[in-house]
Design a protein around this motif. Structure first.
Motif, PDB file in Angstrom:
ATOM      1  N   ILE A  46       0.856  -1.176   0.000  1.00  0.00           N
ATOM      2  CA  ILE A  46       0.000   0.000   0.000  1.00  0.00           C
ATOM      3  C   ILE A  46       0.901   1.238   0.000  1.00  0.00           C
ATOM      4  CG2 ILE A  46      -1.768   1.272   1.273  1.00  0.00           C
ATOM      5  CD1 ILE A  46      -2.724  -1.377   2.380  1.00  0.00           C
ATOM      6  N   SER A  47       0.510   2.231  -0.747  1.00  0.00           N
ATOM      7  CA  SER A  47       1.353   3.408  -0.920  1.00  0.00           C
ATOM      8  C   SER A  47       1.546   4.154   0.389  1.00  0.00           C
ATOM      9  CB  SER A  47       0.723   4.352  -1.949  1.00  0.00           C
ATOM     10  OG  SER A  47      -0.533   4.811  -1.490  1.00  0.00           O
ATOM     11  N   PRO A  48       2.656   4.849   0.530  1.00  0.00           N
ATOM     12  CA  PRO A  48       2.912   5.638   1.740  1.00  0.00           C
ATOM     13  C   PRO A  48       2.090   6.917   1.747  1.00  0.00           C
ATOM     14  CG  PRO A  48       4.678   5.980   0.168  1.00  0.00           C
ATOM     15  CD  PRO A  48       3.790   4.922  -0.427  1.00  0.00           C
ATOM     16  N   VAL A  49       2.041   7.549   2.894  1.00  0.00           N
ATOM     17  CA  VAL A  49       1.411   8.863   3.041  1.00  0.00           C
ATOM     18  C   VAL A  49       2.518   9.901   3.168  1.00  0.00           C
ATOM     19  CG1 VAL A  49      -0.087  10.317   4.456  1.00  0.00           C
ATOM     20  CG2 VAL A  49      -0.645   7.893   4.131  1.00  0.00           C
ATOM     21  N   PHE A  50       2.519  10.875   2.288  1.00  0.00           N
ATOM     22  CA  PHE A  50       3.488  11.963   2.352  1.00  0.00           C
ATOM     23  C   PHE A  50       2.842  13.091   3.146  1.00  0.00           C
ATOM     24  CE2 PHE A  50       4.275   9.609  -1.529  1.00  0.00           C
ATOM     25  CZ  PHE A  50       5.648   9.404  -1.505  1.00  0.00           C
ATOM     26  N   GLN A  51       3.261  13.258   4.393  1.00  0.00           N
ATOM     27  CA  GLN A  51       2.651  14.279   5.232  1.00  0.00           C
ATOM     28  C   GLN A  51       3.707  14.960   6.084  1.00  0.00           C
ATOM     29  OE1 GLN A  51       2.429  13.836   8.753  1.00  0.00           O
ATOM     30  NE2 GLN A  51       3.071  11.685   8.874  1.00  0.00           N
ATOM     31  N   GLY A  52       3.433  16.208   6.431  1.00  0.00           N
ATOM     32  CA  GLY A  52       4.375  17.017   7.192  1.00  0.00           C
ATOM     33  C   GLY A  52       4.228  18.467   6.771  1.00  0.00           C
ATOM     34  N   THR A  53       5.239  19.264   7.031  1.00  0.00           N
ATOM     35  CA  THR A  53       5.222  20.660   6.596  1.00  0.00           C
ATOM     36  C   THR A  53       5.361  20.711   5.074  1.00  0.00           C
ATOM     37  OG1 THR A  53       7.624  20.911   6.688  1.00  0.00           O
ATOM     38  CG2 THR A  53       6.387  21.305   8.745  1.00  0.00           C
ATOM     39  N   PRO A  54       5.025  21.832   4.454  1.00  0.00           N
ATOM     40  CA  PRO A  54       5.208  21.926   3.003  1.00  0.00           C
ATOM     41  C   PRO A  54       6.630  21.595   2.549  1.00  0.00           C
ATOM     42  CG  PRO A  54       3.833  23.732   3.763  1.00  0.00           C
ATOM     43  CD  PRO A  54       4.311  23.017   4.999  1.00  0.00           C
ATOM     44  N   ASP A  55       7.630  22.087   3.255  1.00  0.00           N
ATOM     45  CA  ASP A  55       9.012  21.801   2.858  1.00  0.00           C
ATOM     46  C   ASP A  55       9.334  20.317   2.983  1.00  0.00           C
ATOM     47  OD1 ASP A  55       9.513  24.422   2.222  1.00  0.00           O
ATOM     48  OD2 ASP A  55      10.511  24.907   4.129  1.00  0.00           O
ATOM     49  N   GLN A  56       8.858  19.675   4.061  1.00  0.00           N
ATOM     50  CA  GLN A  56       9.097  18.248   4.225  1.00  0.00           C
ATOM     51  C   GLN A  56       8.422  17.441   3.123  1.00  0.00           C
ATOM     52  OE1 GLN A  56       7.559  17.987   8.271  1.00  0.00           O
ATOM     53  NE2 GLN A  56       9.595  17.442   9.044  1.00  0.00           N
ATOM     54  N   VAL A  57       7.215  17.815   2.771  1.00  0.00           N
ATOM     55  CA  VAL A  57       6.480  17.087   1.741  1.00  0.00           C
ATOM     56  C   VAL A  57       7.153  17.262   0.379  1.00  0.00           C
ATOM     57  CG1 VAL A  57       4.286  16.941   0.492  1.00  0.00           C
ATOM     58  CG2 VAL A  57       4.292  17.146   2.985  1.00  0.00           C
ATOM     59  N   ILE A  58       7.571  18.483   0.075  1.00  0.00           N
ATOM     60  CA  ILE A  58       8.245  18.722  -1.203  1.00  0.00           C
ATOM     61  C   ILE A  58       9.496  17.868  -1.310  1.00  0.00           C
ATOM     62  CG2 ILE A  58       9.572  20.431  -2.511  1.00  0.00           C
ATOM     63  CD1 ILE A  58       7.537  22.536  -1.504  1.00  0.00           C
ATOM     64  N   GLU A  59      10.286  17.832  -0.255  1.00  0.00           N
ATOM     65  CA  GLU A  59      11.522  17.033  -0.279  1.00  0.00           C
ATOM     66  C   GLU A  59      11.214  15.559  -0.475  1.00  0.00           C
ATOM     67  OE1 GLU A  59      15.586  16.355   2.373  1.00  0.00           O
ATOM     68  OE2 GLU A  59      13.776  17.129   3.339  1.00  0.00           O
ATOM     69  N   ALA A  60      10.202  15.058   0.238  1.00  0.00           N
ATOM     70  CA  ALA A  60       9.859  13.643   0.147  1.00  0.00           C
ATOM     71  C   ALA A  60       9.344  13.280  -1.239  1.00  0.00           C
ATOM     72  CB  ALA A  60       8.822  13.295   1.212  1.00  0.00           C
ATOM     73  N   VAL A  61       8.484  14.118  -1.788  1.00  0.00           N
ATOM     74  CA  VAL A  61       7.911  13.848  -3.104  1.00  0.00           C
ATOM     75  C   VAL A  61       8.989  13.875  -4.176  1.00  0.00           C
ATOM     76  CG1 VAL A  61       6.403  14.830  -4.874  1.00  0.00           C
ATOM     77  CG2 VAL A  61       5.566  14.580  -2.533  1.00  0.00           C
ATOM     78  N   PHE A  62       9.922  14.829  -4.094  1.00  0.00           N
ATOM     79  CA  PHE A  62      10.997  14.907  -5.072  1.00  0.00           C
ATOM     80  C   PHE A  62      11.866  13.655  -5.064  1.00  0.00           C
ATOM     81  CE2 PHE A  62      10.642  19.505  -6.000  1.00  0.00           C
ATOM     82  CZ  PHE A  62      10.989  19.476  -7.342  1.00  0.00           C
ATOM     83  N   ASN A  63      11.969  13.011  -3.916  1.00  0.00           N
ATOM     84  CA  ASN A  63      12.853  11.855  -3.791  1.00  0.00           C
ATOM     85  C   ASN A  63      12.120  10.526  -3.850  1.00  0.00           C
ATOM     86  OD1 ASN A  63      15.815  12.757  -3.125  1.00  0.00           O
ATOM     87  ND2 ASN A  63      14.466  14.187  -2.072  1.00  0.00           N
ATOM     88  N   ASP A  64      10.846  10.554  -4.206  1.00  0.00           N
ATOM     89  CA  ASP A  64      10.111   9.311  -4.412  1.00  0.00           C
ATOM     90  C   ASP A  64      10.229   8.903  -5.883  1.00  0.00           C
ATOM     91  OD1 ASP A  64       7.885   7.343  -3.383  1.00  0.00           O
ATOM     92  OD2 ASP A  64       7.218   8.067  -5.337  1.00  0.00           O
ATOM     93  N   PRO A  65      10.769   7.723  -6.181  1.00  0.00           N
ATOM     94  CA  PRO A  65      11.015   7.348  -7.586  1.00  0.00           C
ATOM     95  C   PRO A  65       9.755   7.278  -8.432  1.00  0.00           C
ATOM     96  CG  PRO A  65      12.252   5.926  -6.088  1.00  0.00           C
ATOM     97  CD  PRO A  65      11.310   6.729  -5.237  1.00  0.00           C
ATOM     98  N   GLY A  66       8.649   6.798  -7.849  1.00  0.00           N
ATOM     99  CA  GLY A  66       7.423   6.675  -8.626  1.00  0.00           C
ATOM    100  C   GLY A  66       6.853   8.013  -9.022  1.00  0.00           C
TER     101      GLY A  66
END
Length: 360
Positions: free
Chosen positions: A299-319
């Motif tokens: 099941i896919s992860p949840v990207f949650q946190g501050t805007p900066d944290q979410v941006i960093e996480a999304v940029f580094n997710d390969p999918g």
């Protein structure tokens, strides 16, 4: 949990996002009832269009507190919107009459000026055979047969030639689905949860959208890594077969931007619930408890946190990095106001950093 980039992230080729979409269950609860849920769904599509979203998707689920018949809903929502594309993610073909679906899809697409996008699936779903009837083959084989028939029908192919009198049409008449929407087939996608479905989509010459559940991944492979591999397989197979640029690929993702401390706490609680009980998380009051997925399903992860944290996480997710379009997966139990807040915060904080420009 807050998903953050690793300390030593691998370099990722991040594709700027051509489109931004969302995926809603169009759910309802026992208190407000289904009519209010449907009206709220239309309001959600109207607000998403105002924010510049290019697509809105609705999931089909039978016998529960969610949308069961998406095409009438899209025909209605299309009368309240002008630009946003309306899509199903996904319609399981096992329980569809392919010709009736093709007729309804063509009618709907013409009513909303060519904005319909259908994502269909051929997964091995046999949960409702007692209602819809059994078949002689296995569920997946039957779903693929119906998919092929549906694609032929919306392409305007001859489905039957009348060879004798008494068949409701003159002898020699070639029967095709009407009304026919000439460009609809180019807006059909395969809902993909595995490499095999990605190959299937490319072979059929239809698009791809990757959802929030996957299976058949390699041992130790993360959700995002496998999703990226699915996308690459689709594109490679498409180029090999058709020799043209593959159509844009969309991925559904839980991206919950916490712009306040209260929202971050709320989204962290949803993240914990999803990691604890999986697809049963965030159900509206009265909804059925879904069956547990088979062993090995991710099941896919949840990207949650501050805007900066979410941006960093999304940029580094390969999918997500590999996709052309991001589709925000909205928690099914959230209400209209909560969903509008999610759409607004994503569009205003994270999406511009992904290269997205609103359609205004």
């Amino acid at each position: 949990m807050t998903i953050a980039a690793s300390l030593n992230p691998q370099p990722v080729s991040f594709r700027p996002k051509q489109r931004l979409g969302f995926n809603t269950r169009v759910s309802f609860n026992d208190e407000a009832g289904p009519a209010q849920g449907l009206r709220d769904g239309i309001e959600l599509f109207k607000e998403a269009e105002r924010l510049g979203y290019q697509s809105g998707w609705a999931y089909q689920r039978h016998f529960d507190h969610y949308l069961s018949s998406p095409l009438p809903f899209f025909a209605a929502a299309g009368q309240h919107t002008r630009r946003i594309h309306l899509g199903s993610a996904v319609i399981p073909m096992r329980y569809q009459d392919p010709i009736l679906l093709a007729e309804a899809a063509g009618t709907t697409d013409l009513l909303i000026d060519g904005r319909l996008e259908l994502a269909i699936s051929t997964g091995a779903n046999a949960a409702f055979d007692a209602v819809f009837g059994t078949v002689d083959t296995d569920a997946r084989t039957e779903a693929k047969r119906r998919q092929a028939r549906f694609l032929s029908a919306i392409a305007g192919e001859v489905l039957h030639t009348v060879v004798s009198p008494g068949q409701g049409a003159p002898q020699g008449a070639e029967l095709r689905v009407t009304p026919h929407s000439p460009t609809l087939r180019s807006r059909i996608r395969q809902g993909s949860a595995s490499l095999s479905s990605a190959v299937q989509a490319a072979e059929l010459g239809i698009g791809l959208i990757s959802g929030t559940v996957q299976h058949d991944q390699a041992e130790g492979e993360t959700f995002g890594q496998y999703q990226a591999r699915i996308i690459e397989t689709f594109r490679t197979t498409w180029l090999t077969i058709w020799g043209t640029e593959p159509p844009p690929v969309g991925v559904a993702a839980s991206i919950l931007v916490g712009t306040t401390a209260d929202l971050r706490e709320k989204y962290a609680a949803y993240d914990l619930e999803r990691r604890t009980i999986g697809i049963a998380a965030s159900r509206p009051k009265g909804a059925l408890a879904p069956a547990s997925p088979p062993a090995g399903v991710q099941i896919s992860p949840v990207f949650q946190g501050t805007p900066d944290q979410v941006i960093e996480a999304v940029f580094n997710d390969p999918g997500i990095a590999a996709a052309d379009e991001v589709v925000l997966f909205l928690p099914p139990g959230f209400g209209l106001a909560e969903n509008i807040r999610l759409l607004t915060d994503l569009a205003e904080t994270v999406a511009p950093a992904l290269g997205w420009s609103p359609a205004l």
